[in-house]
Design an enzyme around this catalytic site. Structure first.
Site, PDB file in Angstrom:
ATOM      1  N   ILE A 128     -16.751  24.935  39.095  1.00  0.00           N
ATOM      2  CA  ILE A 128     -18.051  24.286  38.922  1.00  0.00           C
ATOM      3  C   ILE A 128     -19.172  25.232  39.338  1.00  0.00           C
ATOM      4  O   ILE A 128     -20.228  25.282  38.702  1.00  0.00           O
ATOM      5  CB  ILE A 128     -18.105  22.971  39.701  1.00  0.00           C
ATOM      6  CG1 ILE A 128     -17.051  21.988  39.160  1.00  0.00           C
ATOM      7  CG2 ILE A 128     -19.496  22.343  39.619  1.00  0.00           C
ATOM      8  CD1 ILE A 128     -16.970  20.679  39.929  1.00  0.00           C
ATOM      9  N   PRO A 175     -22.713  28.787  61.128  1.00  0.00           N
ATOM     10  CA  PRO A 175     -23.905  28.342  60.399  1.00  0.00           C
ATOM     11  C   PRO A 175     -25.044  29.352  60.374  1.00  0.00           C
ATOM     12  O   PRO A 175     -25.865  29.337  59.457  1.00  0.00           O
ATOM     13  CB  PRO A 175     -24.320  27.073  61.147  1.00  0.00           C
ATOM     14  CG  PRO A 175     -23.757  27.221  62.524  1.00  0.00           C
ATOM     15  CD  PRO A 175     -22.465  27.975  62.341  1.00  0.00           C
ATOM     16  N   ASN A 202     -13.460  20.526  53.049  1.00  0.00           N
ATOM     17  CA  ASN A 202     -14.222  19.383  52.546  1.00  0.00           C
ATOM     18  C   ASN A 202     -15.024  18.648  53.610  1.00  0.00           C
ATOM     19  O   ASN A 202     -15.874  17.816  53.270  1.00  0.00           O
ATOM     20  CB  ASN A 202     -13.281  18.396  51.844  1.00  0.00           C
ATOM     21  CG  ASN A 202     -12.611  19.012  50.633  1.00  0.00           C
ATOM     22  OD1 ASN A 202     -13.149  19.921  50.011  1.00  0.00           O
ATOM     23  ND2 ASN A 202     -11.431  18.522  50.303  1.00  0.00           N
ATOM     24  N   TYR A 243      -6.983  13.942  50.176  1.00  0.00           N
ATOM     25  CA  TYR A 243      -8.096  14.587  49.488  1.00  0.00           C
ATOM     26  C   TYR A 243      -9.328  13.689  49.498  1.00  0.00           C
ATOM     27  O   TYR A 243     -10.429  14.106  49.888  1.00  0.00           O
ATOM     28  CB  TYR A 243      -7.714  14.926  48.050  1.00  0.00           C
ATOM     29  CG  TYR A 243      -8.891  15.360  47.209  1.00  0.00           C
ATOM     30  CD1 TYR A 243      -9.492  16.595  47.419  1.00  0.00           C
ATOM     31  CD2 TYR A 243      -9.407  14.528  46.219  1.00  0.00           C
ATOM     32  CE1 TYR A 243     -10.586  16.998  46.660  1.00  0.00           C
ATOM     33  CE2 TYR A 243     -10.494  14.918  45.454  1.00  0.00           C
ATOM     34  CZ  TYR A 243     -11.082  16.147  45.682  1.00  0.00           C
ATOM     35  OH  TYR A 243     -12.171  16.524  44.934  1.00  0.00           O
TER      36      TYR A 243
END
Length: 335
Positions: A29, A69, A103, A153
């Protein structure tokens, strides 16, 4: 193409996007989102764990989890993008820790980076309709559907969505979540059902009948073209939809078997489908029937799917045949 950065205080959070950081830019994607940004006259800034040279955009190798981060926050302050698209993540890994890291933990890292930066872009986070509880057949999933995923998932994706929505609600991020249905097209993962069907077709000698081995094709899914998905991402990056969850799909349940048949037709090769429990590892999604309600996307984004599934199958096959041929014979397909 490059633009002079706009001061953060003056940036229109709901104006046209020019510069977009694409996380997971080397993925299925991410590549299409980068291409769509460029086609719209914008500048994609590609972020991936490893540098890759197949895309002419600006590529930044960055390990979002390992580097922490502040590496990303420094990039945001230096580049001042209008939007960050999180197209990174793990899909259907057998290792639950892998999915948790990719995720959920990764999403927390992205949010921490945005909070630490002086420049605040909009975050477009890509979630999954597998975050929902399995619906009764015939029921279209809308954004009010209960979120009780039955797979590791779906559970890991839901946790990622929840932290994005919490950050948006608390004013720590300007963010929107797109819950994607089954995305297909050019670049579809070789480990997916259709990716493995394509590999079996390619591995068959020219002129010979291909025998496509798959596990039982009982499910119906809502398939959406990756090009349409990228269009939805661009709309979400530029319109006043912060704090929303928006489902992205074609709005129809299509038998998985018919998608396999479309791909075979697109290949132009003679083939027969052999289904069997021993033909492959069948991923238990808990959703054997799926249709996505698209009203919110149409209302808030002015978006609906434009590409037909036959076109998606042709693009999938075109891209699959452009890759190097597999070194081994056909492997069992999964879905």
């Amino acid at each position: 193409m490059a633009w002079a950065p706009t001061p953060a205080a003056d940036r229109d959070p709901d104006g046209p996007v020019r510069r977009v950081v694409v996380l997971g830019a080397s993925g299925f994607i991410g590549r299409q989102v980068s291409a769509a940004v460029r086609a719209a006259g914008g500048e994609p800034l590609l972020v991936a764990r490893r540098p890759f040279t197949t895309d002419p955009g600006h590529c930044v190798p960055l390990d979002l989890i390992g580097d922490g981060p502040y590496a990303l926050s420094r990039l945001l302050d230096a580049e001042r993008p209008d939007a960050v698209v999180n197209a990174a993540g793990a899909v259907w890994s057998r290792a639950q820790e892998t999915m948790r890291q990719a995720n959920h933990t990764l999403v927390e890292t992205v949010l921490a980076a945005i909070a630490a930066a002086s420049w605040r872009p909009r975050l477009v986070h890509l979630g999954s309709v597998f975050e929902y509880a399995p619906p009764p057949p015939g029921t279209a999933l809308d954004e009010r559907a209960p979120t009780r995923p039955t797979t590791p998932y779906g559970q890991s994706k839901l946790r990622g969505t929840q932290v994005v929505l919490a950050a948006s609600g608390e004013g720590r991020a300007d963010a929107v979540v797109l819950r994607l249905s089954n995305v297909i097209g050019a670049g579809t993962s070789p480990s997916s059902l259709l990716g493995q069907v394509a590999a079996q077709l390619r591995a068959t000698d020219a002129g010979a009948e291909a025998v496509v081995h798959v596990s039982p094709l009982r499910a119906s899914r809502d398939f959406v073209d990756v090009r349409d998905t990228a269009d939805a991402v661009l709309a979400a990056a530029s319109l006043p939809v912060g704090g929303q969850v928006i489902n992205i799909g074609r709005g129809e349940a299509v038998p998985v078997r018919s998608m396999v048949e479309r791909l075979i037709a697109a290949s132009g090769r003679p083939a027969r489908i052999v289904e069997g429990a021993g033909a492959g590892v069948r991923t238990d999604t808990g959703l054997d029937w799926m249709q996505v309600a698209t009203g919110t996307a149409q209302r808030l984004l002015g978006w609906s799917a434009r590409h037909g599934l036959d076109s998606s199958a042709r693009e999938l096959w075109r891209a699959a045949t452009a890759r190097p041929a597999p070194l081994t014979g056909p492997s069992p397909a999964q879905h």
